[in-house]
Scaffold this motif. Structure first.
Motif, PDB file in Angstrom:
ATOM      1  N   GLU A  57       0.806  -1.231   0.000  1.00  0.00           N
ATOM      2  CA  GLU A  57       0.000   0.000   0.000  1.00  0.00           C
ATOM      3  C   GLU A  57       0.832   1.271   0.000  1.00  0.00           C
ATOM      4  O   GLU A  57       0.269   2.355  -0.161  1.00  0.00           O
ATOM      5  CB  GLU A  57      -0.932  -0.001   1.216  1.00  0.00           C
ATOM      6  N   ALA A  58       2.137   1.164   0.178  1.00  0.00           N
ATOM      7  CA  ALA A  58       2.973   2.371   0.253  1.00  0.00           C
ATOM      8  C   ALA A  58       2.897   3.177  -1.045  1.00  0.00           C
ATOM      9  O   ALA A  58       2.648   4.391  -1.037  1.00  0.00           O
ATOM     10  CB  ALA A  58       4.413   1.992   0.559  1.00  0.00           C
ATOM     11  N   PRO A  60       0.619   2.981  -3.652  1.00  0.00           N
ATOM     12  CA  PRO A  60      -0.697   3.564  -3.919  1.00  0.00           C
ATOM     13  C   PRO A  60      -0.992   4.807  -3.072  1.00  0.00           C
ATOM     14  O   PRO A  60      -1.655   5.740  -3.554  1.00  0.00           O
ATOM     15  CB  PRO A  60      -1.670   2.429  -3.577  1.00  0.00           C
ATOM     16  N   ILE A  61      -0.489   4.854  -1.845  1.00  0.00           N
ATOM     17  CA  ILE A  61      -0.684   6.053  -1.020  1.00  0.00           C
ATOM     18  C   ILE A  61       0.027   7.232  -1.667  1.00  0.00           C
ATOM     19  O   ILE A  61      -0.518   8.349  -1.741  1.00  0.00           O
ATOM     20  CB  ILE A  61      -0.194   5.818   0.424  1.00  0.00           C
ATOM     21  N   ILE A  62       1.239   7.002  -2.168  1.00  0.00           N
ATOM     22  CA  ILE A  62       1.959   8.079  -2.874  1.00  0.00           C
ATOM     23  C   ILE A  62       1.167   8.508  -4.103  1.00  0.00           C
ATOM     24  O   ILE A  62       1.079   9.697  -4.435  1.00  0.00           O
ATOM     25  CB  ILE A  62       3.379   7.623  -3.259  1.00  0.00           C
ATOM     26  N   VAL A  64      -2.092   8.440  -4.521  1.00  0.00           N
ATOM     27  CA  VAL A  64      -3.230   9.261  -4.088  1.00  0.00           C
ATOM     28  C   VAL A  64      -2.752  10.649  -3.669  1.00  0.00           C
ATOM     29  O   VAL A  64      -3.402  11.666  -3.969  1.00  0.00           O
ATOM     30  CB  VAL A  64      -3.986   8.569  -2.935  1.00  0.00           C
ATOM     31  N   VAL A  65      -1.620  10.711  -2.998  1.00  0.00           N
ATOM     32  CA  VAL A  65      -1.074  12.010  -2.582  1.00  0.00           C
ATOM     33  C   VAL A  65      -0.771  12.864  -3.816  1.00  0.00           C
ATOM     34  O   VAL A  65      -1.095  14.051  -3.864  1.00  0.00           O
ATOM     35  CB  VAL A  65       0.193  11.808  -1.722  1.00  0.00           C
TER      36      VAL A  65
ATOM     37  N   LEU B  78      -5.637   5.006   2.195  1.00  0.00           N
ATOM     38  CA  LEU B  78      -5.295   5.804   1.011  1.00  0.00           C
ATOM     39  C   LEU B  78      -5.772   7.245   1.182  1.00  0.00           C
ATOM     40  O   LEU B  78      -5.050   8.207   0.858  1.00  0.00           O
ATOM     41  CB  LEU B  78      -5.927   5.192  -0.247  1.00  0.00           C
ATOM     42  N   TYR B 108       6.630   2.800   6.730  1.00  0.00           N
ATOM     43  CA  TYR B 108       7.037   1.800   5.742  1.00  0.00           C
ATOM     44  C   TYR B 108       8.559   1.694   5.686  1.00  0.00           C
ATOM     45  O   TYR B 108       9.121   0.594   5.530  1.00  0.00           O
ATOM     46  CB  TYR B 108       6.461   2.165   4.370  1.00  0.00           C
TER      47      TYR B 108
END
Lengths: 74, 122
Positions: A57-58, A60-62, A64-65, B78, B108
């Motif tokens: 998920e790291a 995909p979070i970037i 979205v950011v 997210l 992470y």
């Protein structure tokens, strides 16, 4: 420019969700199989799943950011 | 305490240690916006850690008791990243955007380093 920014953000979020969904699905599927086969190894399998989900998920979070940054700056 | 709970507590400990370094950096250096951004990102990262821990624990319990779990909470994690970015964009004089993103990735990076250290030790 505003419309292009919306499309860019939508593509970024869509691909991020796709990546997170596929990755998490594979991880959880294998972990559930493992726990079903050997319930006594639940702790170890959960720990590995926990780390796997975090790393998957790291990015995909970037994504979205970046989508929110593109929307904010447009 | 199970291995899973011990791992979670270890990550929480490292995150608080990192947060204390960021707070010291905010207090003793002139780079306030950078360290405030790192603090903001790390706080959201801490929420993501707790969210993952509780959902994975619930999944483990559900498998044992043959129940169903609807979600793993990926959407909320997210969107937490998005919320952190929105706050940084709304208040750019207080939060440096790049440092917020780096702060979001803090947990992470900690997990990667911890896994590498364990692999090197074994």
């Amino acid at each position: 420019m505003g419309a292009l920014a919306l499309v860019a953000a939508a593509i970024a979020v869509g691909l991020a969700a796709l990546g997170a969904g596929i990755g998490n699905g594979l991880i959880v599927g294998r972990t559930v199989e493992g726990i079903a086969r050997q319930p006594e190894l639940r702790g170890t399998l959960q720990t590995t799943m926990f780390i796997g989900i975090a790393l998957v998920e790291a990015l995909p979070i970037i994504g979205v950011v970046i989508a929110f940054i593109v929307l904010g700056k447009a | 305490m199970t291995e899973y709970n011990a791992t979670f507590r270890k990550y929480i400990k490292y995150m608080f240690f990192l947060l204390s370094i960021f707070v010291l950096g905010y207090g003793f250096t002139p780079y306030h916006s950078i360290f405030l951004g790192l603090i903001l990102g790390s706080l959201f990262s801490l929420f993501n850690l707790w969210s993952m821990y509780s959902k994975v624990e619930r999944l483990g319990q559900a498998v044992i008791h043959k129940k169903k779990v609807k979600t793993l909470g990926s959407l909320s994690r997210l969107l937490m990243g998005g919320l952190a970015a929105l706050i940084a964009l709304r208040y750019p004089q207080y939060f440096h955007l790049l440092s917020v993103v780096v702060g979001l990735m803090a947990i992470y990076i900690i997990m990667l380093i911890d896994s590498l250290m364990q692999a090197i030790r074994s």
